[in-house]
Design a protein around this motif. Sequence first.
Motif, PDB file in Angstrom:
ATOM      1  N   CYS A 201       1.267  -0.565  -1.213  1.00 20.04           N
ATOM      2  CA  CYS A 201       0.322  -0.601  -2.494  1.00 20.04           C
ATOM      3  C   CYS A 201      -0.283   0.688  -2.774  1.00 20.04           C
ATOM      4  CB  CYS A 201      -0.407  -1.781  -2.525  1.00 20.04           C
ATOM      5  SG  CYS A 201       0.543  -3.358  -2.637  1.00 20.04           S
ATOM      6  N   PHE A 202      -0.718   1.289  -1.501  1.00 15.53           N
ATOM      7  CA  PHE A 202      -1.661   2.394  -1.660  1.00 15.53           C
ATOM      8  C   PHE A 202      -1.062   3.697  -0.915  1.00 15.53           C
ATOM      9  CE2 PHE A 202      -4.385  -1.206  -2.268  1.00 15.53           C
ATOM     10  CZ  PHE A 202      -4.907  -0.872  -3.528  1.00 15.53           C
ATOM     11  N   ALA A 203       0.323   3.717  -1.228  1.00 15.22           N
ATOM     12  CA  ALA A 203       1.087   4.890  -0.244  1.00 15.22           C
ATOM     13  C   ALA A 203       0.480   6.366  -0.651  1.00 15.22           C
ATOM     14  CB  ALA A 203       2.601   4.754  -0.355  1.00 15.22           C
ATOM     15  N   ASP A 204       0.104   6.272  -1.750  1.00 14.70           N
ATOM     16  CA  ASP A 204      -0.325   7.750  -2.053  1.00 14.70           C
ATOM     17  C   ASP A 204      -1.637   8.182  -2.062  1.00 14.70           C
ATOM     18  OD1 ASP A 204      -0.848   6.147  -3.966  1.00 14.70           O
ATOM     19  OD2 ASP A 204      -0.718   7.328  -5.832  1.00 14.70           O
ATOM     20  N   LYS A 205      -2.642   7.274  -1.417  1.00 17.24           N
ATOM     21  CA  LYS A 205      -3.841   7.292  -1.457  1.00 17.24           C
ATOM     22  C   LYS A 205      -4.353   7.919   0.105  1.00 17.24           C
ATOM     23  CE  LYS A 205      -4.426   5.308  -5.387  1.00 17.24           C
ATOM     24  NZ  LYS A 205      -3.457   5.879  -6.139  1.00 17.24           N
TER      25      LYS A 205
ATOM     26  N   GLY B 190       7.374   6.235  -1.058  1.00 15.66           N
ATOM     27  CA  GLY B 190       6.062   5.561  -1.382  1.00 15.66           C
ATOM     28  C   GLY B 190       5.262   6.201  -2.700  1.00 15.66           C
ATOM     29  N   PRO B 191       4.688   7.399  -2.282  1.00 18.00           N
ATOM     30  CA  PRO B 191       3.760   7.863  -3.195  1.00 18.00           C
ATOM     31  C   PRO B 191       4.368   7.933  -4.642  1.00 18.00           C
ATOM     32  CG  PRO B 191       4.064   9.221  -1.104  1.00 18.00           C
ATOM     33  CD  PRO B 191       4.971   8.274  -1.156  1.00 18.00           C
ATOM     34  N   THR B 192       5.701   8.020  -4.786  1.00 16.01           N
ATOM     35  CA  THR B 192       6.185   8.203  -6.316  1.00 16.01           C
ATOM     36  C   THR B 192       6.504   6.662  -6.825  1.00 16.01           C
ATOM     37  OG1 THR B 192       8.477   8.188  -5.270  1.00 16.01           O
ATOM     38  CG2 THR B 192       7.469  10.092  -5.670  1.00 16.01           C
ATOM     39  N   TRP B 193       6.338   5.661  -6.098  1.00 13.79           N
ATOM     40  CA  TRP B 193       6.749   4.375  -6.690  1.00 13.79           C
ATOM     41  C   TRP B 193       5.478   3.994  -8.085  1.00 13.79           C
ATOM     42  CZ3 TRP B 193       6.910   1.608  -1.233  1.00 13.79           C
ATOM     43  CH2 TRP B 193       8.157   1.926  -0.679  1.00 13.79           C
ATOM     44  N   THR B 194       6.195   3.273  -8.850  1.00 15.74           N
ATOM     45  CA  THR B 194       5.612   2.671  -9.793  1.00 15.74           C
ATOM     46  C   THR B 194       4.771   1.442  -9.293  1.00 15.74           C
ATOM     47  OG1 THR B 194       7.113   1.150 -10.739  1.00 15.74           O
ATOM     48  CG2 THR B 194       6.985   3.459 -11.778  1.00 15.74           C
ATOM     49  N   ILE B 195       3.941   0.995  -9.973  1.00 21.47           N
ATOM     50  CA  ILE B 195       2.999  -0.402  -9.705  1.00 21.47           C
ATOM     51  C   ILE B 195       4.364  -1.347  -9.614  1.00 21.47           C
ATOM     52  CG2 ILE B 195       1.642  -2.393 -10.378  1.00 21.47           C
ATOM     53  CD1 ILE B 195      -0.031  -0.240 -11.703  1.00 21.47           C
TER      54      ILE B 195
END
Length: 180
Positions: free
Chosen positions: A176-180, A70-75
């Motif tokens: 949507c906010f996997a890297d937050k 998830g943290p590497t996914w684009t929008i």
Amino acid sequence: GLAFTETWSRILTREHTIHCRARTESSRLEQFMLRPAVGLDPEDIQTDYAEAFELRHNMKRFDRYLNQNGPTWTIDQRADHVRALLAPFAELHGMGMAHRDVDCHNLWYAADNSTIVTSGYYASFIPEHTTVKDIRALLKSTQLQLPEDVFSDKGDILDPFRVDVFLLGQIAHRICFADK
């Protein structure tokens, strides 16, 4: 005892019922469910019975997949994963049924066709079946409190479709906010 075995049977047959209905109605939902490894005969269910499902070699539990990737996914990739999340539940709701225990633990990512596959229908809403409302808290995969759990009066009827939408919203937020 017998009462426990009847309750266990009522829980276990829910996923089987939904899978059979999806197959009978030629619904796309069948593609979005784990397939049982063996047929389920309600007469065989005892207190120690456990279901077995087929897992393709390219399937991962969605929570693990999301944490790793998830943290590497684009929008756009995040939007694609949210659409993949919603597809099985659109089919399920279209058939008049609801899951009521949507959690990443009950979801699997199938990399070969970029779909999310569902399982864990033990607390599901099936209109013509008896309810499991009395034991829903024991069947939940998550400790997340629903708005209805907090704001409803005791004895209020929970809308199973609203429950799914709320839980899907929680997972969509994680995607949507996997890297937050």
